[in-house]
Design an enzyme around this catalytic site. Structure first.
Site, PDB file in Angstrom:
ATOM      1  N   ARG A  86       0.855  -1.056  -0.040  1.00  0.00           N
ATOM      2  CA  ARG A  86       0.414  -0.364   0.227  1.00  0.00           C
ATOM      3  C   ARG A  86       1.244   1.080  -0.034  1.00  0.00           C
ATOM      4  NH1 ARG A  86      -4.816  -2.185   4.027  1.00  0.00           N
ATOM      5  NH2 ARG A  86      -5.821  -3.025   2.837  1.00  0.00           N
ATOM      6  N   LYS A 101     -20.101 -16.723  -0.274  1.00  0.00           N
ATOM      7  CA  LYS A 101     -22.036 -16.771  -0.075  1.00  0.00           C
ATOM      8  C   LYS A 101     -22.618 -15.971  -0.678  1.00  0.00           C
ATOM      9  CE  LYS A 101     -21.067 -16.442   5.296  1.00  0.00           C
ATOM     10  NZ  LYS A 101     -21.455 -16.233   6.580  1.00  0.00           N
ATOM     11  N   GLY A 148     -10.200  -8.995  -1.923  1.00  0.00           N
ATOM     12  CA  GLY A 148      -9.309  -9.166  -0.562  1.00  0.00           C
ATOM     13  C   GLY A 148      -8.632 -10.621  -1.306  1.00  0.00           C
ATOM     14  N   GLY A 154     -13.665  -3.107  -0.220  1.00  0.00           N
ATOM     15  CA  GLY A 154     -15.266  -2.957   0.335  1.00  0.00           C
ATOM     16  C   GLY A 154     -15.203  -1.739  -0.799  1.00  0.00           C
TER      17      GLY A 154
END
Ligand code: AMP
Length: 420
Positions: free
Chosen positions: A35, A222, A378, A401
């Site tokens: 990062r 999911k 991710g 996100g």
């Protein structure tokens, strides 16, 4: 909106919001500096122009305010080393001393602010509330943070004459330093950094500029966390490959037997709705046909290949099978635009990573043949790195996100604040 490549930062104090939220080990050493490296082009451009650089970030999740373990002093020397200048550390991100240090900066000098999240005002929500706080106490604390947030934002803004946002990872949050601060700068003096530009362009390439056939591959565990992404993509893609753990909710909704595979009983209707919408929109929904079913969720569990819709009661599907690998490969290879988010199996266990590796390879191969590919979120980033294919796709997003929300079609506050 100004453009970083056209802007001359010479002599200007520049507040740059970056995402230096790097992982630290028990000895407070950085274990992965990706990062920090990702923000270097922006920071170097500003310093190279003779700008006076003020770097701001959060680090970790401070619970109750200042925490030495999450102090920017832990990353200061590495930032200095990578930037090639002696970066100074401010004692806080606001306050008299910090302001003085910012004002004293000379051309080509850099100041790193202390962790923004040492202040509750950064996120605009109370910190350190006791677990048993009453509703009234919680409401009062929220009100107090909101009330003091304005002053905090202004203090941050007053440090600089130019605002640059290069923190895509937090662009989906309307925090003080990621969005609210931008109101204090006119459109000639606020802009995206290079990293943010690349991320915004990549999302744009996928959502507004895709060449067809456009294939999205969504995997992971999911359905529930991906419903909004799936629904938005069903209006855009030609092929939608749904894989990983969500396969079994679809198989069950079609009346199949899924053994003890991951299953979201309360999402069977959603699975049917997705199938119907795909049909209505002319999207080819591609699900696995065979899977590698294991006796346990374990790295060395005994396994066999069985049909995805006929899994023995004592087994669970942990990876896609060879027929499915071929099917996915074929679809991926005829695509001109590819979005990949989420693994095809439990790739953390080598034995159940063959499907994910095959998907990664197919995406790389299609890219070589001229397709545009965006990999993000991710676990798919971890997967593409595990198989050393990050350099063989068009773009690997740094946002988890934030990328998902952008693909859902939402306006990200950090982006809107610059563009408006
Ligand atoms: P997500 O956070 O929803 O993107 O899910 C990522 C996780 O899904 C990874 O840690 C994978 O191990 C897991 N996963 C992928 N396929 C399966 C599967 N068939 N059963 C259980 N977990 C899975």
């Amino acid at each position: 909106m100004a453009k970083i490549q056209d802007y001359n930062f010479g002599g200007k104090r520049v507040f740059v919001r970056v995402d230096f939220n790097v992982p630290l080990d028990d000895n407070l050493q950085i274990t992965d500096d990706t990062r920090i490296r990702a923000a270097l082009p922006t920071l170097k451009k500003i310093l190279g122009d003779g700008g006076r650089l003020i770097i701001a970030s959060h680090l970790g999740r401070p619970k109750t305010g200042a925490d030495p373990k999450l102090s920017m002093k832990n990353i200061l020397s590495h930032v200095s080393e990578l930037l090639g200048v002696d970066v100074k550390l401010a004692p806080d991100c606001v306050g008299e001393e910090t302001k003085r240090m910012a004002m004293d900066l000379k051309d080509g000098e850099a100041l790193l602010l202390e962790n923004l999240r040492f202040h509750a005002e950064e996120q605009g929500k109370p910190m350190g509330l006791p677990k048993d706080a009453s509703e009234e106490e919680t409401a009062a604390a929220k009100k107090a943070v909101k009330a003091s947030q304005k002053g905090f934002v202004k203090e941050l803004a007053d440090l600089a004459e130019v605002y640059v946002n290069d923190a895509f990872g937090t662009a989906h949050r309307a925090h003080a330093s990621t969005a609210l601060i931008a109101d204090y700068f006119d459109k000639e003096h606020k802009m995206f950094g290079y990293l943010m530009q690349k991320e915004v362009n990549a999302v744009n390439e996928i959502l507004n500029n895709a060449k067809h056939p456009f294939t999205a591959i969504l995997g992971g565990s999911k359905v529930s966390t991906k419903i909004d992404v799936i629904m938005n993509l069903l209006g855009k893609v030609d092929n939608l490959i749904l894989t990983g753990g969500m396969t079994y909710t679809f198989m069950k909704s079609r009346g199949g037997k899924v053994g003890k595979s991951l299953l979201e009983e309360d999402k069977l209707d959603v699975a049917r709705e997705i199938e119907e919408t795909a049909k209505k929109n002319g999207v080819r929904l591609v699900l696995g046909t065979d899977c590698v079913a294991a006796t346990d969720f374990a790295p060395d569990a005994d396994s066999e290949v069985v049909p995805c819709n006929d899994i023995p009661d004592d087994r669970e599907g942990l990876d896609i099978g060879p027929k499915t690998i071929e099917l996915f490969r074929e679809v991926i290879l005829q695509s001109k635009t590819i979005l990949w988010n989420g693994p095809a199996g439990v790739f953390e266990f080598d034995k159940f990573g063959k499907g994910t590796e095959a998907v990664a390879k197919a995406v790389a191969e299609a890219t070589k043949g001229g397709a545009y590919s965006l990999v993000g979120g991710g676990d798919s980033v971890a997967a593409i790195n595990k198989y050393h294919l990050a350099d063989e796709v068009s773009y690997v997003s740094t946002g988890g996100g934030a990328l998902i929300e952008a693909i859902e079609g939402k306006t990200l506050p950090g982006i809107a604040a610059i563009e408006k």
